[in-house]
Scaffold this motif. Structure first.
Motif: not given
Length: 85
Positions: A11-15, A22-24, A67-68, A73-76
């Motif tokens: 919920q917090e890190a993906t959408t 594009s895929v993770l 998506r991140m 996402a920024a930290d990664y």
């Protein structure tokens, strides 16, 4: 039932983005999870437990249109590409 750590991470890190090609991938999704854990001061669970939970949630790396997003996402990205800073 209370949200699990994995539900909170998703919920917090993906959408979901069905419109994107594009895929993770596997490494990226688990790396995003560890960044999320670091920022939320939560101990990451073992990788095999993470993948079992993702399988249960029907999330397949490289196929789910995730998506991140957010601080994880920024930290990664910064952790993965230190030359960007």
């Amino acid at each position: 039932m209370a949200d699990s750590q994995y539900d909170q991470f998703l919920q917090e890190a993906t959408t979901l983005d069905d419109q994107s090609d594009s895929v993770l991938g596997q490494d990226c999704l688990y790396g995003l999870y560890t960044s999320w854990c670091f920022l939320s001061q939560t101990a990451p669970r073992p990788e095999d437990a993470f993948w079992a939970a993702m399988k249960e949630k029907k999330i397949r790396p490289g196929h789910a249109h995730l998506r991140m997003k957010g601080p994880a996402a920024a930290d990664y990205i910064v952790s993965s590409y230190p030359g960007l800073v």
